[in-house]
Design a protein around this motif. Structure first.
Motif, short mmCIF file in Angstrom:
data_model
loop_
_atom_site.label_atom_id
_atom_site.label_comp_id
_atom_site.label_asym_id
_atom_site.label_seq_id
_atom_site.Cartn_x
_atom_site.Cartn_y
_atom_site.Cartn_z
N PHE A 72 -15.22 17.14 2.95
CA PHE A 72 -14.30 16.42 3.82
C PHE A 72 -14.25 17.15 5.14
O PHE A 72 -13.88 18.33 5.19
CB PHE A 72 -12.91 16.36 3.16
N GLY A 73 -14.64 16.48 6.20
CA GLY A 73 -14.67 17.15 7.50
C GLY A 73 -15.13 16.19 8.58
O GLY A 73 -15.03 14.96 8.44
N VAL A 115 -10.80 5.12 1.69
CA VAL A 115 -10.74 5.60 0.31
C VAL A 115 -12.08 6.22 -0.06
O VAL A 115 -13.12 5.56 0.01
CB VAL A 115 -10.40 4.48 -0.69
N CYS A 116 -12.05 7.48 -0.45
CA CYS A 116 -13.22 8.18 -0.96
C CYS A 116 -13.08 8.29 -2.48
O CYS A 116 -11.98 8.49 -2.99
CB CYS A 116 -13.31 9.58 -0.37
N GLY A 125 -9.32 14.71 2.03
CA GLY A 125 -9.31 15.06 0.61
C GLY A 125 -7.97 14.85 -0.06
O GLY A 125 -7.82 15.10 -1.26
N GLU A 126 -6.97 14.36 0.70
CA GLU A 126 -5.64 14.14 0.15
C GLU A 126 -5.64 12.92 -0.77
O GLU A 126 -6.42 12.00 -0.58
CB GLU A 126 -4.61 13.96 1.28
N PRO A 127 -4.76 12.90 -1.80
CA PRO A 127 -4.68 11.74 -2.67
C PRO A 127 -4.18 10.51 -1.91
O PRO A 127 -3.27 10.62 -1.08
CB PRO A 127 -3.66 12.14 -3.74
N VAL A 128 -4.81 9.36 -2.16
CA VAL A 128 -4.35 8.09 -1.60
C VAL A 128 -4.28 7.05 -2.70
O VAL A 128 -4.99 7.15 -3.70
CB VAL A 128 -5.24 7.58 -0.43
N ALA A 143 0.84 -1.19 0.00
CA ALA A 143 0.00 0.00 0.00
C ALA A 143 0.87 1.24 0.00
O ALA A 143 1.94 1.26 0.59
CB ALA A 143 -0.90 0.00 1.24
N MET A 144 0.41 2.26 -0.69
CA MET A 144 1.11 3.53 -0.70
C MET A 144 0.10 4.62 -0.41
O MET A 144 -1.01 4.60 -0.89
CB MET A 144 1.72 3.80 -2.07
N ALA A 145 0.47 5.55 0.37
CA ALA A 145 -0.35 6.72 0.67
C ALA A 145 0.57 7.73 1.31
O ALA A 145 1.77 7.50 1.43
CB ALA A 145 -1.50 6.34 1.60
#
Length: 194
Positions: free
Chosen positions: A40-41, A91-92, A138-141, A4-6
């Motif tokens: 996102f909150g 994951v969104c 909201g950050e990229p994953v 996994a990467m994030a």
């Protein structure tokens, strides 16, 4: 890509959630595409915490929002890959990337679903998968893996498109799955796992 990467290689899943009853196949929210996550909150974080609590209470490895009756494109997971190393994340708005052509190899391991509890049948899926999307802020994953992790990423992304894994089975396998679920029904009351 395996593992996994994030932003963080071992994201901490939100805690303190409430275990909710599992939404079952047949409920409309299970069979339609989920709405994209646009906010996102705290509300999203609270939802994810409830999803994590419900996933663990049900002894699952992944859970989509529709499985607790919420029409939103988000899933949580805590799942091992082929080597036995566990990965977890939220994951969104996932986008699934699967191998194609000569790189595509199918794994027909048994699969089950917390929303159709007590039943498992073989379901052929690619043996590797990668999902990109957004995290709770909201950050990229990005998560990728093999084995059960690859299956989980595909299964949960399917849920957010309104697909249950039974939709991928032959009539004969669906009947076998239904018989198993019906035989185990007393173990999984409507309020399960709450």
């Amino acid at each position: 890509m395996i593992g996994a990467m994030a932003e963080s290689t071992a994201p901490v899943l939100p805690e303190g959630g409430t275990v909710r009853p599992m939404t079952r196949w047949g409920d409309p929210v299970m069979h339609r595409p989920a709405r994209p996550v646009t906010e996102f909150g705290d509300a999203l974080r609270d939802l994810a915490a409830d999803m994590v609590a419900t996933m663990y209470a049900a002894e699952g490895v992944g859970l989509a929002a529709c499985q607790i009756g919420v029409d939103l494109a988000v899933f949580v997971f805590d799942c091992p890959d082929e080597s036995g190393t566990s990965y977890r994340g939220v994951v969104c708005n996932p986008v699934l990337d699967l191998p194609e052509g000569k790189d595509r190899q199918l794994d027909d391991t048994e699969e089950g679903c917390l929303s159709y509890p007590g039943a498992f049948v073989p379901c052929a899926r690619p043996d590797r998968a990668r999902v990109t999307g957004q995290g709770l802020d909201g950050e990229p994953v990005e998560f990728a893996g093999t084995g059960l992790l690859a299956r989980c990423l595909q299964h949960e992304t399917d849920h957010l498109h309104g697909t249950v894994f039974g939709d991928r089975l032959s009539d004969r396998m669906r009947k076998k799955l239904r018989k198993q679920m019906e035989a185990a029904a007393e173990e999984y009351p409507e309020t399960w796992p709450a």
